[in-house]
Design a protein around this motif. Structure first.
Motif, PDB file in Angstrom:
ATOM      1  N   TYR A  23      -4.284   9.420  -4.912  1.00 37.33           N
ATOM      2  CA  TYR A  23      -4.338  10.880  -4.884  1.00 37.33           C
ATOM      3  C   TYR A  23      -5.757  11.413  -5.086  1.00 37.33           C
ATOM      4  O   TYR A  23      -6.164  12.374  -4.452  1.00 37.33           O
ATOM      5  CB  TYR A  23      -3.433  11.465  -5.975  1.00 37.33           C
ATOM      6  N   LYS A  24      -6.496  10.802  -6.008  1.00 36.80           N
ATOM      7  CA  LYS A  24      -7.840  11.296  -6.335  1.00 36.80           C
ATOM      8  C   LYS A  24      -8.879  10.302  -5.821  1.00 36.80           C
ATOM      9  O   LYS A  24      -9.626   9.695  -6.580  1.00 36.80           O
ATOM     10  CB  LYS A  24      -7.969  11.505  -7.844  1.00 36.80           C
ATOM     11  N   LEU A  25      -8.932  10.178  -4.505  1.00 35.06           N
ATOM     12  CA  LEU A  25      -9.732   9.123  -3.878  1.00 35.06           C
ATOM     13  C   LEU A  25     -11.213   9.204  -4.248  1.00 35.06           C
ATOM     14  O   LEU A  25     -11.824   8.181  -4.585  1.00 35.06           O
ATOM     15  CB  LEU A  25      -9.568   9.180  -2.355  1.00 35.06           C
TER      16      LEU A  25
ATOM     17  N   ASP B 195      -1.900   3.839  -0.561  1.00 34.31           N
ATOM     18  CA  ASP B 195      -1.293   4.505   0.594  1.00 34.31           C
ATOM     19  C   ASP B 195      -2.115   4.270   1.855  1.00 34.31           C
ATOM     20  O   ASP B 195      -3.361   4.258   1.795  1.00 34.31           O
ATOM     21  CB  ASP B 195      -1.216   6.012   0.351  1.00 34.31           C
ATOM     22  N   ILE B 196      -1.423   4.129   2.958  1.00 31.77           N
ATOM     23  CA  ILE B 196      -2.069   4.107   4.270  1.00 31.77           C
ATOM     24  C   ILE B 196      -1.339   5.109   5.160  1.00 31.77           C
ATOM     25  O   ILE B 196      -0.153   4.947   5.442  1.00 31.77           O
ATOM     26  CB  ILE B 196      -2.047   2.708   4.906  1.00 31.77           C
ATOM     27  N   TYR B 197      -2.032   6.160   5.535  1.00 36.03           N
ATOM     28  CA  TYR B 197      -1.533   7.193   6.442  1.00 36.03           C
ATOM     29  C   TYR B 197      -0.259   7.876   5.943  1.00 36.03           C
ATOM     30  O   TYR B 197       0.655   8.143   6.734  1.00 36.03           O
ATOM     31  CB  TYR B 197      -1.339   6.622   7.855  1.00 36.03           C
TER      32      TYR B 197
ATOM     33  N   ASP C  76      -6.333   6.000   5.428  1.00 34.74           N
ATOM     34  CA  ASP C  76      -6.166   4.629   4.924  1.00 34.74           C
ATOM     35  C   ASP C  76      -6.954   4.516   3.618  1.00 34.74           C
ATOM     36  O   ASP C  76      -8.177   4.301   3.632  1.00 34.74           O
ATOM     37  CB  ASP C  76      -6.678   3.632   5.966  1.00 34.74           C
ATOM     38  N   ILE C  77      -6.257   4.666   2.502  1.00 36.03           N
ATOM     39  CA  ILE C  77      -6.914   4.706   1.191  1.00 36.03           C
ATOM     40  C   ILE C  77      -7.663   3.398   0.916  1.00 36.03           C
ATOM     41  O   ILE C  77      -8.810   3.399   0.453  1.00 36.03           O
ATOM     42  CB  ILE C  77      -5.880   4.969   0.077  1.00 36.03           C
ATOM     43  N   GLY C  78      -7.023   2.265   1.183  1.00 35.21           N
ATOM     44  CA  GLY C  78      -7.653   0.976   0.914  1.00 35.21           C
ATOM     45  C   GLY C  78      -8.915   0.762   1.722  1.00 35.21           C
ATOM     46  O   GLY C  78      -9.937   0.284   1.202  1.00 35.21           O
TER      47      GLY C  78
ATOM     48  N   LYS D 195     -14.717   0.349   2.360  1.00 36.48           N
ATOM     49  CA  LYS D 195     -15.911   0.790   3.091  1.00 36.48           C
ATOM     50  C   LYS D 195     -16.955   1.368   2.145  1.00 36.48           C
ATOM     51  O   LYS D 195     -18.160   1.078   2.276  1.00 36.48           O
ATOM     52  CB  LYS D 195     -15.512   1.831   4.145  1.00 36.48           C
ATOM     53  N   ALA D 196     -16.507   2.175   1.194  1.00 33.27           N
ATOM     54  CA  ALA D 196     -17.444   2.795   0.250  1.00 33.27           C
ATOM     55  C   ALA D 196     -18.137   1.752  -0.615  1.00 33.27           C
ATOM     56  O   ALA D 196     -19.320   1.897  -0.964  1.00 33.27           O
ATOM     57  CB  ALA D 196     -16.709   3.809  -0.620  1.00 33.27           C
ATOM     58  N   LEU D 197     -17.411   0.686  -0.986  1.00 37.72           N
ATOM     59  CA  LEU D 197     -17.966  -0.361  -1.841  1.00 37.72           C
ATOM     60  C   LEU D 197     -18.624  -1.473  -1.048  1.00 37.72           C
ATOM     61  O   LEU D 197     -19.318  -2.313  -1.623  1.00 37.72           O
ATOM     62  CB  LEU D 197     -16.854  -0.956  -2.715  1.00 37.72           C
ATOM     63  N   GLN D 198     -18.355  -1.502   0.268  1.00 39.25           N
ATOM     64  CA  GLN D 198     -18.812  -2.594   1.144  1.00 39.25           C
ATOM     65  C   GLN D 198     -18.261  -3.937   0.651  1.00 39.25           C
ATOM     66  O   GLN D 198     -18.986  -4.932   0.545  1.00 39.25           O
ATOM     67  CB  GLN D 198     -20.334  -2.621   1.245  1.00 39.25           C
TER      68      GLN D 198
END
Length: 240
Positions: A10-12, A33-35, A43-45, A50-53
């Protein structure tokens, strides 16, 4: 190593900020969650990885059915599950299908305003700290770790969760006997069958609601499960 049930994501933005600040090497997440509409149809995961690489593996537990009986905070339309992320190479990944499902989500999920299809699964991976997969060919497992990301059922009782956990221990012991002595079992075990929950047939529905009086569920696990010892090729290991 970081363990976190992120409650669907919820709080990405705050989740990503916290993960960057902690800067763990391995991250085990549940409730991704994904979509799903409730979390912005993204796609939360993938966004976290991607943010953490980080390298990222996901297992789908449930298809979250889009339904008029869901409110906006529960609305589905996508899928939902658990994941393992790592800054190091993931040498191998597999899924443990639990042989026992104490709560039938496909039949009873609508009673909780959460209609869904699926069941509980655990995802596992071998992470190579050397980033050199050739080590495995030489049976050199010193720089590898077996990691499990677990989410046990909440709508049952203590004994049902232990039955599910036994599937993980069985897999863990097989890996241990094959030389993988570095292991971590991380996850949300939903150990809540104590205190006022003992009075609920939803959250505490077996005889342990009475037989474990004087213990929290987590304390019971610590004494009767995590103090158990497993013999490997070279050492005698305590599960905890």
């Amino acid at each position: 190593i970081l363990q976190w049930n992120i409650e669907r994501g919820y709080k990405l933005e705050k989740i990503i900020k916290e993960l960057k600040m902690i800067n763990a090497d391995i991250i085990c997440l549940q409730e991704i969650d994904i979509y799903c509409e409730r979390t912005g149809n993204i796609d939360i995961g993938y966004e976290i990885a991607k943010a953490l690489q980080f390298n990222y593996y996901f297992v789908c537990e449930f298809e979250e059915l889009y339904s008029p009986i869901r409110n906006s905070l529960l609305q589905g339309g996508g899928v939902h599950g658990n994941a393992i992320l790592s800054r190091f190479d993931i040498f191998d990944c597999w899924v443990i299908e639990h042989h026992y499902d104490p709560f039938n989500w496909e039949k009873n999920g609508f009673k909780l305003n959460e209609p869904r299809k699926g069941k509980r699964f655990t995802i596992a991976a071998i992470i190579d700290f050397n980033n050199n997969n050739n080590n495995n060919n030489n049976n050199n497992y010193e720089n590898m770790i077996v990691c499990y990301s677990v989410h046990l059922e909440v709508f049952c009782g203590l004994l049902d969760r232990i039955v599910q956990f036994c599937d993980i221990l069985d897999d863990s012991k097989k890996k241990l006997l094959n030389g993988f002595e570095n292991q971590i079992i991380a996850g949300d075990l939903n150990t809540m069958a104590h205190s006022i929950s003992r009075l609920s047939s939803k959250f505490c529905c077996d005889r342990m609601r009475f037989f474990s009086l004087g213990w929290t569920e987590a304390e019971w696990w610590q004494k009767h499960i995590f103090d158990f010892k497993i013999q490997s090729i070279h050492n005698n290991y305590n599960i905890k």
